[in-house]
Design a protein around this motif. Structure first.
Motif, PDB file in Angstrom:
ATOM      1  N   SER A  49       0.830  -1.206   0.000  1.00 23.40           N
ATOM      2  CA  SER A  49       0.000   0.000   0.000  1.00 23.40           C
ATOM      3  C   SER A  49       0.863   1.255   0.000  1.00 23.40           C
ATOM      4  CB  SER A  49      -0.927  -0.006   1.216  1.00 23.40           C
ATOM      5  OG  SER A  49      -1.628   1.202   1.301  1.00 23.40           O
ATOM      6  N   LEU A  52       2.639   1.644  -3.435  1.00 29.02           N
ATOM      7  CA  LEU A  52       1.738   2.098  -4.494  1.00 29.02           C
ATOM      8  C   LEU A  52       1.350   3.563  -4.308  1.00 29.02           C
ATOM      9  CD1 LEU A  52      -0.500  -1.065  -4.944  1.00 29.02           C
ATOM     10  CD2 LEU A  52       1.106  -0.095  -6.606  1.00 29.02           C
ATOM     11  N   SER A  53       1.136   3.973  -3.071  1.00 28.52           N
ATOM     12  CA  SER A  53       0.837   5.392  -2.812  1.00 28.52           C
ATOM     13  C   SER A  53       2.003   6.274  -3.227  1.00 28.52           C
ATOM     14  CB  SER A  53       0.520   5.602  -1.325  1.00 28.52           C
ATOM     15  OG  SER A  53      -0.658   4.935  -0.967  1.00 28.52           O
ATOM     16  N   VAL A  56       2.105   6.466  -7.036  1.00 31.07           N
ATOM     17  CA  VAL A  56       1.076   7.379  -7.552  1.00 31.07           C
ATOM     18  C   VAL A  56       1.535   8.826  -7.377  1.00 31.07           C
ATOM     19  CG1 VAL A  56      -1.263   8.270  -7.156  1.00 31.07           C
ATOM     20  CG2 VAL A  56      -0.870   5.808  -7.272  1.00 31.07           C
ATOM     21  N   TYR A  93      -9.128   1.760 -13.453  1.00 28.82           N
ATOM     22  CA  TYR A  93      -8.236   1.030 -12.556  1.00 28.82           C
ATOM     23  C   TYR A  93      -7.351   0.002 -13.260  1.00 28.82           C
ATOM     24  CZ  TYR A  93     -11.910  -2.513 -12.749  1.00 28.82           C
ATOM     25  OH  TYR A  93     -12.830  -3.415 -13.169  1.00 28.82           O
ATOM     26  N   ALA A  96      -4.183   2.006 -14.568  1.00 30.78           N
ATOM     27  CA  ALA A  96      -3.262   2.581 -13.588  1.00 30.78           C
ATOM     28  C   ALA A  96      -1.989   1.754 -13.406  1.00 30.78           C
ATOM     29  CB  ALA A  96      -3.977   2.790 -12.253  1.00 30.78           C
ATOM     30  N   LEU A 127      -5.665   0.307  -7.837  1.00 32.13           N
ATOM     31  CA  LEU A 127      -5.631   1.743  -7.591  1.00 32.13           C
ATOM     32  C   LEU A 127      -6.960   2.228  -8.131  1.00 32.13           C
ATOM     33  CD1 LEU A 127      -2.015   2.515  -8.739  1.00 32.13           C
ATOM     34  CD2 LEU A 127      -2.886   2.586  -6.414  1.00 32.13           C
ATOM     35  N   TYR A 128      -7.756   2.828  -7.264  1.00 34.10           N
ATOM     36  CA  TYR A 128      -9.154   2.993  -7.645  1.00 34.10           C
ATOM     37  C   TYR A 128      -9.788   4.147  -6.895  1.00 34.10           C
ATOM     38  CZ  TYR A 128     -13.730   1.142  -9.098  1.00 34.10           C
ATOM     39  OH  TYR A 128     -14.948   0.961  -9.670  1.00 34.10           O
ATOM     40  N   ASN A 138      -9.689   8.455  -4.054  1.00 33.76           N
ATOM     41  CA  ASN A 138      -8.652   7.624  -4.646  1.00 33.76           C
ATOM     42  C   ASN A 138      -7.892   6.892  -3.561  1.00 33.76           C
ATOM     43  OD1 ASN A 138      -9.145   8.430  -7.354  1.00 33.76           O
ATOM     44  ND2 ASN A 138      -8.051  10.338  -6.982  1.00 33.76           N
ATOM     45  N   VAL A 140      -5.824   2.748  -2.541  1.00 32.98           N
ATOM     46  CA  VAL A 140      -5.428   1.387  -2.866  1.00 32.98           C
ATOM     47  C   VAL A 140      -6.505   0.473  -2.299  1.00 32.98           C
ATOM     48  CG1 VAL A 140      -3.657  -0.388  -2.626  1.00 32.98           C
ATOM     49  CG2 VAL A 140      -2.995   2.027  -2.684  1.00 32.98           C
TER      50      VAL A 140
END
Length: 187
Positions: A49, A52-53, A56, A93, A96, A127-128, A138, A140
């Motif tokens: 998490s 991925l953050s 992004v 998603y 992404a 990612l949504y 937005n 995870v």
């Protein structure tokens, strides 16, 4: 003629106690080992998490758009199959992870239409722009986590309550191992 006397002997209480202690130690070791495996999976989910953050945020800093939502993705990251609509919501998603991978921010190969990421628990990761637990935005999204995993992720990253904070779940935690359909970490 000689008579042989056969004596039947059972186990003594001491022998039985020793066997029970050994069995108890083995069971304790197995249970402790399972707890360590589960803890490692939770740490992996949290790390995924956070990674991925960060990816992004790096994509947004570099291209001034969100991955999956980037209207110029095919220009920004050659090889991208689709552009987003630029509305600030990662509703595309499946695009992404492809945008992030082509930008070199995550590993893996994603085709932008059917591939999705998976968690340490085996469920899908997106990612949504989602609506979970009374909050939307937005983030995870982790699908199909056991409630014990979801609550531990929530406790370590947020407040431990399924319906408040940045980590939300679609149902309250019951600590019974029930599967929670969606858990989202909003960023």
């Amino acid at each position: 003629m000689k008579k042989y006397i056969i004596r039947q002997q059972g186990f003594t209480l001491v022998e039985i106690a020793i066997v029970l202690v050994i069995i108890g130690l083995l069971l304790g070791g197995v249970l402790k080992g399972q707890a360590l495996i589960d803890s490692a999976k939770v740490k992996n989910i949290i790390q995924q998490s956070n990674s991925l953050s960060a990816a992004v945020n790096a994509y947004q800093d570099k291209f001034r758009a969100l991955p999956g939502d980037d209207m110029l993705a095919t220009t920004h990251v050659p090889g991208a199959l689709n552009n987003g609509n630029g509305d600030g919501q990662i509703t595309e998603y499946l695009c992404a992870p492809q945008h992030l991978a082509l930008a070199g921010l995550i590993t893996g190969t994603y085709n932008g239409s059917t591939d999705f990421m998976t968690s340490a628990q085996g469920g899908a990761v997106y990612l949504y722009n989602d609506s979970v637990g009374g909050r939307s935005g937005n983030g995870v999204r982790f699908d199909n986590l056991p409630d014990t995993f979801a609550q531990e992720v929530d406790s370590k990253m947020d407040d431990g309550v399924a319906t408040t904070g940045a980590v939300r779940a679609t149902q309250p935690y019951s600590n019974t191992g029930n599967i929670i359909p969606r858990t989202a970490v909003f960023f």
